[in-house]
Motif scaffolding. Structure first.
Motif, PDB file in Angstrom:
ATOM      1  N   THR A   9     -26.598  -8.546  -4.028  1.00 37.23           N
ATOM      2  CA  THR A   9     -26.748  -7.123  -4.297  1.00 37.23           C
ATOM      3  C   THR A   9     -25.414  -6.425  -4.051  1.00 37.23           C
ATOM      4  O   THR A   9     -24.469  -7.026  -3.539  1.00 37.23           O
ATOM      5  N   VAL A  10     -25.372  -5.149  -4.412  1.00 38.80           N
ATOM      6  CA  VAL A  10     -24.152  -4.364  -4.196  1.00 38.80           C
ATOM      7  C   VAL A  10     -24.257  -3.653  -2.856  1.00 38.80           C
ATOM      8  O   VAL A  10     -25.218  -2.926  -2.598  1.00 38.80           O
ATOM      9  N   GLU A  11     -23.285  -3.874  -2.010  1.00 34.67           N
ATOM     10  CA  GLU A  11     -23.260  -3.245  -0.689  1.00 34.67           C
ATOM     11  C   GLU A  11     -22.690  -1.829  -0.759  1.00 34.67           C
ATOM     12  O   GLU A  11     -23.164  -0.908  -0.100  1.00 34.67           O
ATOM     13  N   ARG A  12     -21.654  -1.650  -1.591  1.00 34.50           N
ATOM     14  CA  ARG A  12     -20.975  -0.355  -1.693  1.00 34.50           C
ATOM     15  C   ARG A  12     -20.278  -0.262  -3.028  1.00 34.50           C
ATOM     16  O   ARG A  12     -19.752  -1.274  -3.520  1.00 34.50           O
ATOM     17  N   VAL A  13     -20.270   0.922  -3.606  1.00 35.40           N
ATOM     18  CA  VAL A  13     -19.465   1.169  -4.805  1.00 35.40           C
ATOM     19  C   VAL A  13     -18.332   2.098  -4.399  1.00 35.40           C
ATOM     20  O   VAL A  13     -18.564   3.139  -3.764  1.00 35.40           O
ATOM     21  N   ILE A  14     -17.114   1.730  -4.741  1.00 38.62           N
ATOM     22  CA  ILE A  14     -15.936   2.420  -4.224  1.00 38.62           C
ATOM     23  C   ILE A  14     -15.069   2.937  -5.355  1.00 38.62           C
ATOM     24  O   ILE A  14     -14.776   2.200  -6.307  1.00 38.62           O
ATOM     25  N   ALA A  15     -14.678   4.208  -5.243  1.00 37.45           N
ATOM     26  CA  ALA A  15     -13.698   4.778  -6.170  1.00 37.45           C
ATOM     27  C   ALA A  15     -12.329   4.579  -5.548  1.00 37.45           C
ATOM     28  O   ALA A  15     -12.157   4.729  -4.344  1.00 37.45           O
ATOM     29  N   GLY A  16     -11.368   4.244  -6.345  1.00 32.76           N
ATOM     30  CA  GLY A  16     -10.028   4.022  -5.814  1.00 32.76           C
ATOM     31  C   GLY A  16      -9.362   5.321  -5.383  1.00 32.76           C
ATOM     32  O   GLY A  16      -9.870   6.410  -5.611  1.00 32.76           O
ATOM     33  N   THR A  17      -8.221   5.155  -4.732  1.00 40.55           N
ATOM     34  CA  THR A  17      -7.441   6.300  -4.257  1.00 40.55           C
ATOM     35  C   THR A  17      -6.188   6.431  -5.113  1.00 40.55           C
ATOM     36  O   THR A  17      -5.356   5.520  -5.126  1.00 40.55           O
ATOM     37  N   PRO A  18      -6.025   7.578  -5.818  1.00 36.22           N
ATOM     38  CA  PRO A  18      -4.794   7.751  -6.604  1.00 36.22           C
ATOM     39  C   PRO A  18      -3.591   7.798  -5.664  1.00 36.22           C
ATOM     40  O   PRO A  18      -3.627   8.461  -4.632  1.00 36.22           O
ATOM     41  N   THR A  19      -2.546   7.081  -6.016  1.00 36.25           N
ATOM     42  CA  THR A  19      -1.352   7.064  -5.167  1.00 36.25           C
ATOM     43  C   THR A  19      -0.152   6.730  -6.042  1.00 36.25           C
ATOM     44  O   THR A  19      -0.269   6.594  -7.257  1.00 36.25           O
ATOM     45  N   SER A  20       1.027   6.661  -5.428  1.00 36.43           N
ATOM     46  CA  SER A  20       2.179   6.147  -6.166  1.00 36.43           C
ATOM     47  C   SER A  20       2.942   5.203  -5.265  1.00 36.43           C
ATOM     48  O   SER A  20       2.880   5.294  -4.036  1.00 36.43           O
ATOM     49  N   ASP A  21       3.640   4.267  -5.893  1.00 36.89           N
ATOM     50  CA  ASP A  21       4.355   3.247  -5.135  1.00 36.89           C
ATOM     51  C   ASP A  21       5.630   2.910  -5.903  1.00 36.89           C
ATOM     52  O   ASP A  21       5.842   3.382  -7.015  1.00 36.89           O
ATOM     53  N   GLY A  22       6.468   2.079  -5.320  1.00 33.11           N
ATOM     54  CA  GLY A  22       7.736   1.748  -5.964  1.00 33.11           C
ATOM     55  C   GLY A  22       8.558   3.011  -6.104  1.00 33.11           C
ATOM     56  O   GLY A  22       8.648   3.821  -5.178  1.00 33.11           O
ATOM     57  N   ALA A  23       9.165   3.199  -7.299  1.00 32.33           N
ATOM     58  CA  ALA A  23       9.976   4.391  -7.541  1.00 32.33           C
ATOM     59  C   ALA A  23       9.135   5.466  -8.233  1.00 32.33           C
ATOM     60  O   ALA A  23       9.565   6.092  -9.190  1.00 32.33           O
ATOM     61  N   GLY A  24       7.898   5.647  -7.770  1.00 35.92           N
ATOM     62  CA  GLY A  24       7.048   6.706  -8.293  1.00 35.92           C
ATOM     63  C   GLY A  24       6.076   6.261  -9.367  1.00 35.92           C
ATOM     64  O   GLY A  24       5.662   7.061 -10.209  1.00 35.92           O
ATOM     65  N   VAL A  25       5.686   5.010  -9.351  1.00 30.74           N
ATOM     66  CA  VAL A  25       4.702   4.522 -10.321  1.00 30.74           C
ATOM     67  C   VAL A  25       3.314   5.007  -9.903  1.00 30.74           C
ATOM     68  O   VAL A  25       2.891   4.803  -8.763  1.00 30.74           O
ATOM     69  N   LYS A  26       2.631   5.659 -10.845  1.00 28.68           N
ATOM     70  CA  LYS A  26       1.283   6.151 -10.534  1.00 28.68           C
ATOM     71  C   LYS A  26       0.277   5.019 -10.672  1.00 28.68           C
ATOM     72  O   LYS A  26       0.268   4.310 -11.678  1.00 28.68           O
ATOM     73  N   LEU A  27      -0.557   4.891  -9.669  1.00 27.21           N
ATOM     74  CA  LEU A  27      -1.568   3.839  -9.721  1.00 27.21           C
ATOM     75  C   LEU A  27      -2.782   4.245  -8.890  1.00 27.21           C
ATOM     76  O   LEU A  27      -2.753   5.244  -8.176  1.00 27.21           O
ATOM     77  N   THR A  28      -3.833   3.452  -9.018  1.00 29.70           N
ATOM     78  CA  THR A  28      -5.031   3.669  -8.224  1.00 29.70           C
ATOM     79  C   THR A  28      -5.194   2.493  -7.277  1.00 29.70           C
ATOM     80  O   THR A  28      -5.266   1.338  -7.710  1.00 29.70           O
ATOM     81  N   ARG A  29      -5.196   2.788  -5.975  1.00 29.71           N
ATOM     82  CA  ARG A  29      -5.396   1.726  -4.984  1.00 29.71           C
ATOM     83  C   ARG A  29      -6.897   1.542  -4.815  1.00 29.71           C
ATOM     84  O   ARG A  29      -7.591   2.408  -4.289  1.00 29.71           O
ATOM     85  N   VAL A  30      -7.389   0.430  -5.344  1.00 30.10           N
ATOM     86  CA  VAL A  30      -8.836   0.186  -5.375  1.00 30.10           C
ATOM     87  C   VAL A  30      -9.279  -0.463  -4.064  1.00 30.10           C
ATOM     88  O   VAL A  30     -10.266  -0.066  -3.450  1.00 30.10           O
ATOM     89  N   LEU A  31      -8.522  -1.483  -3.674  1.00 28.26           N
ATOM     90  CA  LEU A  31      -8.806  -2.126  -2.381  1.00 28.26           C
ATOM     91  C   LEU A  31      -7.757  -1.597  -1.406  1.00 28.26           C
ATOM     92  O   LEU A  31      -6.571  -1.890  -1.539  1.00 28.26           O
ATOM     93  N   THR A  32      -8.194  -0.806  -0.461  1.00 26.73           N
ATOM     94  CA  THR A  32      -7.285  -0.140   0.472  1.00 26.73           C
ATOM     95  C   THR A  32      -7.320  -0.844   1.828  1.00 26.73           C
ATOM     96  O   THR A  32      -8.198  -1.670   2.107  1.00 26.73           O
ATOM     97  N   GLN A  33      -6.377  -0.470   2.685  1.00 30.90           N
ATOM     98  CA  GLN A  33      -6.211  -1.169   3.963  1.00 30.90           C
ATOM     99  C   GLN A  33      -7.484  -1.211   4.829  1.00 30.90           C
ATOM    100  O   GLN A  33      -7.756  -2.228   5.449  1.00 30.90           O
ATOM    101  N   PRO A  34      -8.290  -0.133   4.858  1.00 28.70           N
ATOM    102  CA  PRO A  34      -9.513  -0.207   5.680  1.00 28.70           C
ATOM    103  C   PRO A  34     -10.526  -1.255   5.209  1.00 28.70           C
ATOM    104  O   PRO A  34     -11.440  -1.600   5.955  1.00 28.70           O
ATOM    105  N   LEU A  35     -10.361  -1.755   3.967  1.00 30.44           N
ATOM    106  CA  LEU A  35     -11.308  -2.754   3.446  1.00 30.44           C
ATOM    107  C   LEU A  35     -10.794  -4.184   3.597  1.00 30.44           C
ATOM    108  O   LEU A  35     -11.463  -5.143   3.194  1.00 30.44           O
ATOM    109  N   GLN A  36      -9.606  -4.343   4.200  1.00 38.17           N
ATOM    110  CA  GLN A  36      -9.014  -5.687   4.280  1.00 38.17           C
ATOM    111  C   GLN A  36      -9.865  -6.665   5.073  1.00 38.17           C
ATOM    112  O   GLN A  36      -9.985  -7.835   4.728  1.00 38.17           O
ATOM    113  N   ARG A  37     -10.424  -6.191   6.156  1.00 40.23           N
ATOM    114  CA  ARG A  37     -11.243  -7.080   6.982  1.00 40.23           C
ATOM    115  C   ARG A  37     -12.517  -7.471   6.231  1.00 40.23           C
ATOM    116  O   ARG A  37     -12.915  -8.624   6.179  1.00 40.23           O
TER     117      ARG A  37
END
Ligand code: FE2
Length: 295
Positions: free
Chosen positions: A18-46
């Motif tokens: 079953t599905v435990e959680r449905v998660i929307a990503g977090t809009p962010t930028s990385d590198g030299a300003g590349v826009k992206l969506t961080r879907v799996l974020t640090q709090p979900l690493q464990r």
């Protein structure tokens, strides 16, 4: 004489997750300003061990990507870049160079350290893809860096009787071995093209952490709806044996699963080790130029 028809969802999977959680990503930028969506974020690493990060990027606007990711270091894990549309040039401190383009994958084991750049080789048009970070076991974190560019035709594909197109980037599906196999974490990485109304079934070991990311259309897993640009974390139950996805309309989705390492995770930006002491050492080694000297 009557025949009892067992309530098997589809061959091979009797008790789907079953599905435990449905998660929307977090809009962010990385590198030299590349826009992206961080879907799996640090709090979900464990929770999603051995996966550390999933970034999704999808844009038609060159301003969102053209600056790319200039020279930056990594240590202690693997990066898997999957390009749906676009061209990205990779160069690293070991003198390796490659081009990841439409449908291709770059699999890089940072190991004890690389400095690399990831730069778009286009000034207009669509750029779409994903970067997944896969952890290395403590015993492998300081291994020699390695990478492989996998061009699109080298990724095994098959189509199920229901018409689901399956690209097997890593692991195996329905008897088809993927382009990459990895010991210890044994990652499964599938890209599915599911026609509207079709169902796809994938057996999964019960102890693997697993998630689905939908990037076109929308899918149903059990009684949960997973819309576009959402990640569904699949519940771990000792008796579950796989996942069953049904698409409402033509959909594309990633199915990603792996064996958890169950080791401490210490992250500082692009360094992922097991302890703070190892992180300090990584920063020291990088600042002293030892990432570039040793590869
Ligand atoms: Fe990188």
């Amino acid at each position: 004489m009557t025949t009892t028809i067992p309530t098997i969802t589809t061959a091979g999977v009797v008790t789907p997750r079953t599905v435990e959680r449905v998660i929307a990503g977090t809009p962010t930028s990385d590198g030299a300003g590349v826009k992206l969506t961080r879907v799996l974020t640090q709090p979900l690493q464990r929770r999603l061990d051995p996966f550390l990060m999933l970034d999704a990027f999808a844009t038609d606007n060159p301003q969102d990507y053209v600056a790319g990711f200039p020279d930056h270091p990594h240590r202690g894990f693997e990066t898997v870049t999957y390009m749906i549309a676009g061209r990205m040039r990779h160069r690293d401190s070991a003198g390796h160079e490659g081009l990841v383009t439409n449908g291709g994958v770059q699999w890089m084991t940072a190991g004890r350290g690389v400095v690399h750049s990831e730069l778009p080789e286009q000034e207009d048009g669509r750029m779409e893809g994903f970067q997944l970070w896969l952890n290395l076991a403590a015993k492998d974190k300081m291994r020699a860096p390695w990478y492989r560019d996998i061009q699109s035709p080298e990724i095994p594909e098959f189509t199920t009787p229901e018409g689901v197109a399956v690209r097997v980037i890593a692991g195996a599906s329905h008897g088809v071995a993927g382009a990459m196999q990895r010991e210890t974490t044994e990652p499964l990485y599938l890209d599915l093209g599911i026609p509207g109304g079709a169902t796809f079934v994938q057996p999964l070991p019960a102890d693997f952490n697993a998630f689905v990311y939908v990037y076109r259309g929308g899918v149903q897993i059990g009684d949960a709806q997973v819309p576009v640009q959402r990640m569904a974390i699949l519940a771990n139950r000792p008796d579950s044996d796989g996942v069953v996805l049904t698409a409402h309309a033509a959909s594309r989705a990633l199915v990603i699963a792996g064996r958890p390492l169950n080791e401490p995770i210490a992250q500082y930006g692009p360094f992922v080790m097991n302890s703070n002491e190892e992180i300090f050492r990584a920063v020291e080694d990088y600042q002293a130029g030892r990432f570039t000297a040793q590869v």
